[in-house]
Design a protein around this motif. Structure first.
Motif, PDB file in Angstrom:
ATOM      1  N   HIS A  16       0.850  -1.201   0.000  1.00 51.02           N
ATOM      2  CA  HIS A  16       0.000   0.000   0.000  1.00 51.02           C
ATOM      3  C   HIS A  16       0.875   1.237   0.000  1.00 51.02           C
ATOM      4  CE1 HIS A  16      -2.859  -2.923   1.659  1.00 51.02           C
ATOM      5  NE2 HIS A  16      -3.836  -2.071   1.373  1.00 51.02           N
ATOM      6  N   GLY A  18      -0.138   4.541   1.748  1.00 50.75           N
ATOM      7  CA  GLY A  18      -1.256   5.067   2.527  1.00 50.75           C
ATOM      8  C   GLY A  18      -2.409   4.098   2.423  1.00 50.75           C
ATOM      9  N   SER A  19      -3.567   4.599   2.017  1.00 50.64           N
ATOM     10  CA  SER A  19      -4.738   3.723   1.934  1.00 50.64           C
ATOM     11  C   SER A  19      -4.852   3.082   0.550  1.00 50.64           C
ATOM     12  CB  SER A  19      -6.003   4.524   2.237  1.00 50.64           C
ATOM     13  OG  SER A  19      -6.123   5.557   1.289  1.00 50.64           O
ATOM     14  N   GLN A  20      -3.934   3.441  -0.343  1.00 50.63           N
ATOM     15  CA  GLN A  20      -4.039   2.926  -1.710  1.00 50.63           C
ATOM     16  C   GLN A  20      -3.313   1.584  -1.838  1.00 50.63           C
ATOM     17  OE1 GLN A  20      -2.193   5.399  -4.652  1.00 50.63           O
ATOM     18  NE2 GLN A  20      -3.151   4.300  -6.353  1.00 50.63           N
TER      19      GLN A  20
END
Ligand SMILES: Nc1ncnc2c1ncn2[C@@H]1O[C@H](COP(=O)(O)OP(=O)(O)O)[C@@H](O)[C@H]1O
Ligand SMILES: [Mg+2]
Length: 247
Positions: A16, A18-20
């Motif tokens: 990932h 971050g949140s990606q």
């Protein structure tokens, strides 16, 4: 010693930013001597996957094996690994104050402790191999983009890598220079250099690739032998992408 095990094995890699979720359970094997062409839309994770192989990025799940050793376990020294894995980027960052030959000589001398005379002889040989034998004494700003990129390839080869990673090596080049870089990469593939090449130059893929890998949204959607891929046995998603880049 010849081995049946792949030179590189990427197994279930997750990452990932971050949140990606940028790499989703990616699995890919590259056999000794193979050329894999990696294609896919911008942002699909191609560069990140290459960077994980070179330990320029860490992974959260899965594992990567190179020459049968796990490189993603703690304690592996990235700089040691990178001696065996050459990487060429879109922007060939040559040292501007060094000549072409000196750029190529630097790592063998400083990292491997090769003598100046030996490093120079090798640099001249490599400049011949990348088809600019007369540019040894030229500085980067005296070279075209295609010539600079070929110096960057020669610089990577000077470390005698076991694997070469190319990340869009021709995408910053004017069209007339793309061919000369592609030709050098195709020569390397023909000589058996194991390579992963991120490129949308499908002419190169046809000439040199053993496998074509298609990524989308962090996932490896397709991994097809070149003859199947170019013979039309392509998933709809890969075909849609090809239609976009070819038209
Ligand atoms: N260092 C980073 N920090 C945050 N996000 C990143 C970073 N590098 C890449 N990304 C994101 O990860 C995704 C995959 O990027 P990348 O591997 O460069 O894709 P590709 O090479 O296929 O264009 C993209 O959405 C990109 O914006
Ligand atoms: Mg990229």
């Amino acid at each position: 010693m010849k081995s049946d095990k792949p030179l590189l094995e990427i197994i279930g890699v997750d990452k990932h930013f971050g949140s990606q979720h940028v790499l989703k359970n990616c699995t890919l094997s590259v056999a000794q001597g193979e050329t894999v062409v990696l294609i896919g839309p911008s942002g699909s994770g191609k560069s990140t996957l290459l960077r994980c192989v070179n330990l320029l990025e860490s992974i959260e799940g899965g594992s990567i094996f190179f020459r049968q050793g796990e490189i993603t376990k703690p304690g592996v020294e990235p700089h040691r690994l990178r001696q065996d894995i050459g990487m060429v980027f879109q922007n060939y960052e040559l040292f501007s104050h060094l000549t072409a030959a000196e750029n190529i000589m630097l790592a063998p001398m400083t990292v491997l402790g090769v003598s100046r005379a030996q490093a120079e002889a090798q640099a001249l040989e490599l400049l011949g191999k990348v088809r600019i034998p007369d540019k040894a004494d030229s500085f980067p700003d005296e070279l075209s983009g295609g010539q600079q990129q070929r110096v960057a390839i020669a610089r990577a080869l000077a470390m005698k890598p076991k694997l070469m990673l190319f990340d869009e090596p021709t995408s910053a080049l004017d069209p007339e220079m793309i061919r000369e870089v592609i030709d050098v990469m195709a020569d390397l593939s023909a000589e058996g250099m194991t390579s992963i090449v991120v490129t949308h130059e499908m002419g190169f893929a046809r000439r040199a690739a053993n496998h074509i890998v298609f990524m989308e949204n962090g996932e490896i959607i397709e991994n097809a032998p070149s003859d199947k891929f170019f013979g039309g046995e392509v998933s709809q998603r890969a075909q849609r992408f090809l239609d976009q880049i070819l038209h």
